[in-house]
Motif scaffolding. Structure first.
Motif, short mmCIF file in Angstrom:
data_model
loop_
_atom_site.label_atom_id
_atom_site.label_comp_id
_atom_site.label_asym_id
_atom_site.label_seq_id
_atom_site.Cartn_x
_atom_site.Cartn_y
_atom_site.Cartn_z
N ARG A 112 -7.03 8.87 24.59
CA ARG A 112 -7.65 9.92 24.83
C ARG A 112 -8.93 9.87 25.02
NH1 ARG A 112 -4.40 11.79 20.46
NH2 ARG A 112 -6.39 11.88 19.06
N GLU A 113 -9.53 8.78 24.43
CA GLU A 113 -11.06 8.70 24.55
C GLU A 113 -11.37 7.80 25.86
OE1 GLU A 113 -12.05 6.94 20.92
OE2 GLU A 113 -12.12 9.23 19.96
N GLY A 114 -10.37 7.21 26.30
CA GLY A 114 -10.57 6.39 27.56
C GLY A 114 -10.82 4.95 27.13
N SER A 115 -10.76 4.68 25.69
CA SER A 115 -10.97 3.24 25.38
C SER A 115 -10.02 2.33 25.79
CB SER A 115 -10.93 3.14 23.64
OG SER A 115 -11.41 2.05 23.15
N ALA A 116 -10.51 1.17 26.13
CA ALA A 116 -9.39 0.00 26.41
C ALA A 116 -8.66 -0.54 25.23
CB ALA A 116 -10.31 -1.10 27.11
N THR A 117 -9.03 -0.54 24.10
CA THR A 117 -8.49 -1.16 22.98
C THR A 117 -8.34 -0.20 21.98
OG1 THR A 117 -10.30 -2.42 22.05
CG2 THR A 117 -8.66 -3.44 23.75
N ALA A 118 -7.36 -0.14 21.09
CA ALA A 118 -7.33 0.68 19.90
C ALA A 118 -7.82 -0.13 18.61
CB ALA A 118 -5.97 1.34 19.51
N VAL A 119 -8.25 0.39 17.61
CA VAL A 119 -8.54 -0.22 16.60
C VAL A 119 -7.26 -0.99 15.78
CG1 VAL A 119 -9.54 -0.02 13.75
CG2 VAL A 119 -10.29 1.20 15.95
N PRO A 120 -7.26 -2.10 15.76
CA PRO A 120 -5.91 -2.89 15.20
C PRO A 120 -5.56 -2.23 13.76
CG PRO A 120 -7.81 -4.33 15.29
CD PRO A 120 -8.29 -3.18 15.72
N VAL A 121 -4.41 -2.38 13.58
CA VAL A 121 -3.88 -1.85 12.27
C VAL A 121 -3.04 -2.92 11.62
CG1 VAL A 121 -2.29 -0.27 10.89
CG2 VAL A 121 -3.75 0.50 12.73
N ARG A 122 -3.06 -3.75 10.42
CA ARG A 122 -2.40 -4.68 10.04
C ARG A 122 -2.08 -4.27 8.25
NH1 ARG A 122 -6.10 -8.65 12.20
NH2 ARG A 122 -6.72 -9.14 9.95
N ILE A 123 -1.06 -4.96 8.00
CA ILE A 123 -0.63 -4.95 6.61
C ILE A 123 -1.36 -5.57 5.87
CG2 ILE A 123 1.11 -5.03 4.75
CD1 ILE A 123 1.70 -2.64 6.90
N ALA A 124 -2.10 -5.36 4.62
CA ALA A 124 -2.85 -6.10 3.78
C ALA A 124 -2.11 -7.42 3.24
CB ALA A 124 -3.91 -5.30 2.80
N PRO A 125 -2.69 -8.47 2.87
CA PRO A 125 -2.07 -9.59 2.21
C PRO A 125 -1.46 -8.98 0.93
CG PRO A 125 -4.03 -10.44 3.20
CD PRO A 125 -3.78 -8.92 3.56
N GLY A 126 -0.44 -9.41 0.38
CA GLY A 126 0.04 -9.01 -0.88
C GLY A 126 -0.36 -9.36 -1.93
N GLU A 127 0.28 -9.91 -3.01
CA GLU A 127 -0.36 -10.06 -4.42
C GLU A 127 -1.39 -10.87 -4.46
OE1 GLU A 127 0.64 -8.51 -7.15
OE2 GLU A 127 2.10 -7.40 -6.37
#
Length: 402
Positions: A365-380
């Protein structure tokens, strides 16, 4: 180490005498010493020479020699052999002694306690879990937490010492070596005053409002105590562990478990705000006149997200969480969103995919070439309890957060 840490309250010495040797490390108060220690820590087992320490810190060789001599006298540093030099005699290599100091990390969740014992490198060398009722009252929670810390340290002592010879209790105590402990880092749901170690109205548990948890636990255990929000502790551990990239990374850690909160890291440092109240992510209102929330407001993202989880609708919970994450991304222009907590750990794909979809739609919607990446944080290995231990360890290596 054979010195005694005088800070953190007196009171009952359950940890300070029988289970843990105090650790007064006066040299660690020096910024230059912290720089040297951090290089020794990152060098690991191979070690590093005094000349290399001088080159990397910008200190004179004489200053490095004085600092490392003090660290060796305190038992923090030892020789790790010799390394051939380009000219002259071989260089003596030094390394950090991980077991020369420890920190306890304590995670007090609404229904569970987790305690870890970490050495100077942050490695977990002992851990305990126990059920917890955060609504049982301050006295009961403090006593239960203290007993778990004492048990954790006793286990650590047993591993170090092996069988203890028979005799009077005094003889047994004298024969058993101690675990040098810098203190206890405590992480729990907010809001709270990190600087004073005082809790505010923890969502769902208003009776904690104004309770001086830091001082109460320090008196009970006899060692220094630092208190912070669970999300800040986890974010600190993630930042120090390099989970978000370089030392100056900016990211948000979203924690979904029995509640919902955020840890903000800006320029590599945890951002707490002027009153140490930053990160109360779960109580942003996203639906006017929505369902009531435990905080007393209506339509909070935490109430909507937890309701979807209770229905088993993880796609909707992820969409709600993504809406809040998109608000943060637009406000702070962060590099990365990390997701964690028990609920996320049980459904990692659904949350990573759902939150990523919302952030992707916003970028389009904002016309940005890339979105902010989303990752699962490392576990224990980078959990809340481990991050709580870093509240004590990080400043020793000049990695104190903002």
């Amino acid at each position: 180490m054979n010195r005694t840490y005088e800070g953190g309250g007196a009171g009952r010495r359950g940890v300070g005498t029988a289970a843990a040797g105090g650790a007064n490390l006066p040299a660690l108060r020096s910024h230059n010493t912290a720089l040297v220690l951090d290089l020794l820590r990152t060098a690991g087992e191979p070690g590093i020479s005094r000349l290399e320490l001088a080159e990397r810190t910008g200190l004179t060789p004489q200053a490095v020699s004085k600092i490392t001599a003090r660290l060796r006298a305190d038992g923090l540093v030892t020789e790790a052999g010799r390394r051939a030099s380009t000219g002259g005699k071989p260089r003596t290599v030094l390394r950090l002694v991980p077991g020369a100091g420890h920190a306890v990390g304590l995670h007090l969740d609404r229904d569970e306690l987790r305690a870890v014992l970490c050495d100077l490198t942050g490695a977990v060398v002992g851990a305990r879990r126990a059920p917890l009722d955060l609504g049982a009252g301050a006295r009961a929670v403090v006593e239960g937490a203290a007993q778990e810390v004492e048990a954790l340290l006793s286990e650590g002592v047993a591993e170090r010492s092996g069988p203890v010879p028979a005799g009077t209790p005094e003889d047994v105590a004298a024969a058993r070596p101690t675990v040098p402990v810098l203190g206890v880092g405590v992480a729990l749901p907010g809001p709270l005053d990190h600087a004073r170690g005082v809790l505010h109205r923890v969502t769902g548990f208003p009776e904690w409002d104004g309770f001086p948890l830091r001082d109460a636990l320090a008196r009970r255990l006899g060692v220094p105590v630092v208190v912070d929000k669970d999300t800040n502790a986890a974010a600190l551990g993630l930042a120090l562990g390099g989970a978000a990239g370089g030392a100056d990374a900016s990211f948000v850690y979203l924690h979904l478990g029995t509640g919902l909160g955020a840890g903000l890291v800006v320029g590599g440092a945890v951002h707490r705000g002027a009153r140490t109240g930053a990160g109360e992510f779960g109580h942003q209102v996203v639906q006017l006149d929505g369902p009531p929330c435990g905080c007393g407001d209506r339509g909070c993202i935490e109430a909507l997200c937890l309701a979807a989880v209770a229905r088993g609708d993880m796609a909707e919970a992820a969409r709600v969480l993504g809406t809040g994450a998109a608000n943060l991304a637009g406000l702070l222009d962060i590099d990365l969103v990390l997701l964690g907590g028990r609920t996320v750990a049980e459904h990692p794909d659904a949350f990573e995919r759902g939150v990523g979809a919302v952030l992707g739609a916003r970028a389009r919607r904002e016309g940005s070439a890339t979105a902010v990446p989303v990752r699962i944080a490392p576990g224990e290995a980078r959990g809340v309890a481990e991050g709580a231990a870093q509240l004590l360890l990080a400043p020793l290596f000049g990695r104190a957060e903002g």
